[in-house]
Design a protein around this motif. Structure first.
Motif, PDB file in Angstrom:
ATOM      1  N   MET A 133       0.835  -1.177   0.000  1.00  0.00           N
ATOM      2  CA  MET A 133       0.000   0.000   0.000  1.00  0.00           C
ATOM      3  C   MET A 133       0.884   1.245   0.000  1.00  0.00           C
ATOM      4  O   MET A 133       1.785   1.372   0.812  1.00  0.00           O
ATOM      5  N   ASP A 134       0.624   2.166  -0.909  1.00  0.00           N
ATOM      6  CA  ASP A 134       1.311   3.453  -0.943  1.00  0.00           C
ATOM      7  C   ASP A 134       0.588   4.429  -0.026  1.00  0.00           C
ATOM      8  O   ASP A 134      -0.648   4.420   0.053  1.00  0.00           O
ATOM      9  N   ILE A 135       1.330   5.239   0.650  1.00  0.00           N
ATOM     10  CA  ILE A 135       0.766   6.357   1.410  1.00  0.00           C
ATOM     11  C   ILE A 135       1.543   7.587   0.975  1.00  0.00           C
ATOM     12  O   ILE A 135       2.740   7.700   1.229  1.00  0.00           O
ATOM     13  N   ARG A 136       0.863   8.484   0.283  1.00  0.00           N
ATOM     14  CA  ARG A 136       1.534   9.650  -0.289  1.00  0.00           C
ATOM     15  C   ARG A 136       1.084  10.924   0.425  1.00  0.00           C
ATOM     16  O   ARG A 136      -0.109  11.136   0.609  1.00  0.00           O
ATOM     17  N   LEU A 137       2.032  11.741   0.800  1.00  0.00           N
ATOM     18  CA  LEU A 137       1.731  13.057   1.330  1.00  0.00           C
ATOM     19  C   LEU A 137       1.557  13.979   0.134  1.00  0.00           C
ATOM     20  O   LEU A 137       2.490  14.153  -0.653  1.00  0.00           O
ATOM     21  N   GLU A 138       0.371  14.553  -0.031  1.00  0.00           N
ATOM     22  CA  GLU A 138       0.100  15.325  -1.229  1.00  0.00           C
ATOM     23  C   GLU A 138      -0.364  16.754  -0.992  1.00  0.00           C
ATOM     24  O   GLU A 138      -0.344  17.563  -1.910  1.00  0.00           O
ATOM     25  N   LEU A 139      -0.823  17.088   0.226  1.00  0.00           N
ATOM     26  CA  LEU A 139      -1.349  18.425   0.456  1.00  0.00           C
ATOM     27  C   LEU A 139      -1.156  18.825   1.913  1.00  0.00           C
ATOM     28  O   LEU A 139      -1.470  18.052   2.817  1.00  0.00           O
ATOM     29  N   ILE A 140      -0.640  20.027   2.130  1.00  0.00           N
ATOM     30  CA  ILE A 140      -0.428  20.551   3.475  1.00  0.00           C
ATOM     31  C   ILE A 140      -1.084  21.921   3.558  1.00  0.00           C
ATOM     32  O   ILE A 140      -0.831  22.799   2.719  1.00  0.00           O
ATOM     33  N   GLY A 141      -1.926  22.111   4.552  1.00  0.00           N
ATOM     34  CA  GLY A 141      -2.572  23.395   4.764  1.00  0.00           C
ATOM     35  C   GLY A 141      -1.613  24.393   5.390  1.00  0.00           C
ATOM     36  O   GLY A 141      -0.874  24.056   6.315  1.00  0.00           O
ATOM     37  N   VAL A 142      -1.607  25.606   4.872  1.00  0.00           N
ATOM     38  CA  VAL A 142      -0.762  26.680   5.392  1.00  0.00           C
ATOM     39  C   VAL A 142      -1.687  27.789   5.890  1.00  0.00           C
ATOM     40  O   VAL A 142      -2.424  28.380   5.099  1.00  0.00           O
ATOM     41  N   PRO A 143      -1.655  28.075   7.200  1.00  0.00           N
ATOM     42  CA  PRO A 143      -2.575  29.077   7.756  1.00  0.00           C
ATOM     43  C   PRO A 143      -2.111  30.505   7.473  1.00  0.00           C
ATOM     44  O   PRO A 143      -0.982  30.874   7.794  1.00  0.00           O
ATOM     45  N   VAL A 144      -2.989  31.294   6.846  1.00  0.00           N
ATOM     46  CA  VAL A 144      -2.656  32.671   6.488  1.00  0.00           C
ATOM     47  C   VAL A 144      -3.818  33.602   6.841  1.00  0.00           C
ATOM     48  O   VAL A 144      -4.950  33.160   6.990  1.00  0.00           O
ATOM     49  N   THR A 145      -3.499  34.893   6.953  1.00  0.00           N
ATOM     50  CA  THR A 145      -4.543  35.876   7.249  1.00  0.00           C
ATOM     51  C   THR A 145      -5.162  36.460   5.989  1.00  0.00           C
ATOM     52  O   THR A 145      -6.346  36.753   5.958  1.00  0.00           O
ATOM     53  N   ASP A 146      -4.359  36.636   4.954  1.00  0.00           N
ATOM     54  CA  ASP A 146      -4.819  37.264   3.721  1.00  0.00           C
ATOM     55  C   ASP A 146      -4.493  36.322   2.561  1.00  0.00           C
ATOM     56  O   ASP A 146      -3.328  36.188   2.165  1.00  0.00           O
ATOM     57  N   THR A 175       1.696  24.466  -5.987  1.00  0.00           N
ATOM     58  CA  THR A 175       2.668  23.377  -5.989  1.00  0.00           C
ATOM     59  C   THR A 175       4.051  23.897  -6.366  1.00  0.00           C
ATOM     60  O   THR A 175       4.199  24.589  -7.373  1.00  0.00           O
ATOM     61  N   PRO A 176       5.061  23.554  -5.557  1.00  0.00           N
ATOM     62  CA  PRO A 176       6.430  23.913  -5.940  1.00  0.00           C
ATOM     63  C   PRO A 176       6.829  23.161  -7.215  1.00  0.00           C
ATOM     64  O   PRO A 176       6.396  22.026  -7.425  1.00  0.00           O
ATOM     65  N   PRO A 177       7.651  23.752  -8.072  1.00  0.00           N
ATOM     66  CA  PRO A 177       8.067  23.071  -9.299  1.00  0.00           C
ATOM     67  C   PRO A 177       8.723  21.728  -8.990  1.00  0.00           C
ATOM     68  O   PRO A 177       9.588  21.642  -8.124  1.00  0.00           O
ATOM     69  N   GLY A 178       8.276  20.684  -9.668  1.00  0.00           N
ATOM     70  CA  GLY A 178       8.846  19.350  -9.511  1.00  0.00           C
ATOM     71  C   GLY A 178       8.348  18.577  -8.310  1.00  0.00           C
ATOM     72  O   GLY A 178       8.777  17.448  -8.083  1.00  0.00           O
ATOM     73  N   SER A 179       7.444  19.148  -7.528  1.00  0.00           N
ATOM     74  CA  SER A 179       6.974  18.494  -6.311  1.00  0.00           C
ATOM     75  C   SER A 179       5.706  17.689  -6.537  1.00  0.00           C
ATOM     76  O   SER A 179       4.850  18.068  -7.331  1.00  0.00           O
ATOM     77  N   ALA A 180       5.582  16.594  -5.798  1.00  0.00           N
ATOM     78  CA  ALA A 180       4.343  15.814  -5.798  1.00  0.00           C
ATOM     79  C   ALA A 180       3.429  16.255  -4.660  1.00  0.00           C
ATOM     80  O   ALA A 180       2.309  15.785  -4.550  1.00  0.00           O
ATOM     81  N   CYS A 181       3.903  17.157  -3.819  1.00  0.00           N
ATOM     82  CA  CYS A 181       3.128  17.651  -2.682  1.00  0.00           C
ATOM     83  C   CYS A 181       2.835  19.130  -2.886  1.00  0.00           C
ATOM     84  O   CYS A 181       3.712  19.894  -3.287  1.00  0.00           O
ATOM     85  N   SER A 182       1.603  19.521  -2.607  1.00  0.00           N
ATOM     86  CA  SER A 182       1.166  20.905  -2.755  1.00  0.00           C
ATOM     87  C   SER A 182       0.851  21.505  -1.396  1.00  0.00           C
ATOM     88  O   SER A 182       0.752  20.796  -0.398  1.00  0.00           O
TER      89      SER A 182
END
Length: 124
Positions: A1-14, A45-52
């Motif tokens: 089974m693959d487990i891929r990290l694909e999305l991380i929330g970044v808390p911002v005000t604006d 998404t950063p260039p070349g990244s599988a995670c956004s």
């Protein structure tokens, strides 16, 4: 089974200010969807990244600026430092450690990022 990290929330005000900042860093804006008055979802998404990253309204309970030490990896830390500086991003000097070479920056809310070259400069 693959487990891929694909999305991380970044808390911002604006959301618009943060989106513009991350685009200036070089991230690609994949989605910008307003679902309702309470929910807006922006994925970059950063260039070349599988995670956004996801910015927005109504997507995380974290306090803006509380994300600490997000890390991206590059093959050439000097090139990354020069590129970020040329884009107007305030970055640290290059820090050489036994486990890699790093530069650091923060987004407008204070979320902290490190950029790592996994092989320290000068290592064989």
């Amino acid at each position: 089974m693959d487990i891929r990290l694909e999305l991380i929330g970044v808390p911002v005000t604006d959301v618009d200010r943060a989106k513009a900042f991350y685009e200036r860093v070089g991230f690609h804006a994949d989605h910008d969807v307003t679902v309702s008055e309470d929910i807006r979802f922006v994925q970059l998404t950063p260039p070349g990244s599988a995670c956004s990253i996801a910015l927005g309204k109504g997507i995380t309970a974290m306090a803006p600026g509380s994300l600490d030490n997000m890390q991206v990896v590059v093959t050439d830390i000097e090139e990354a430092h020069a590129d970020l500086t040329a884009r107007g991003i305030e970055v640290s000097d290059i820090s050489d450690q036994p486990w890699g070479s790093f530069v650091y920056f923060q987004d407008p809310d204070g979320n902290r990022w490190s950029v790592q070259q996994t092989t320290p400069r000068g290592a064989a």
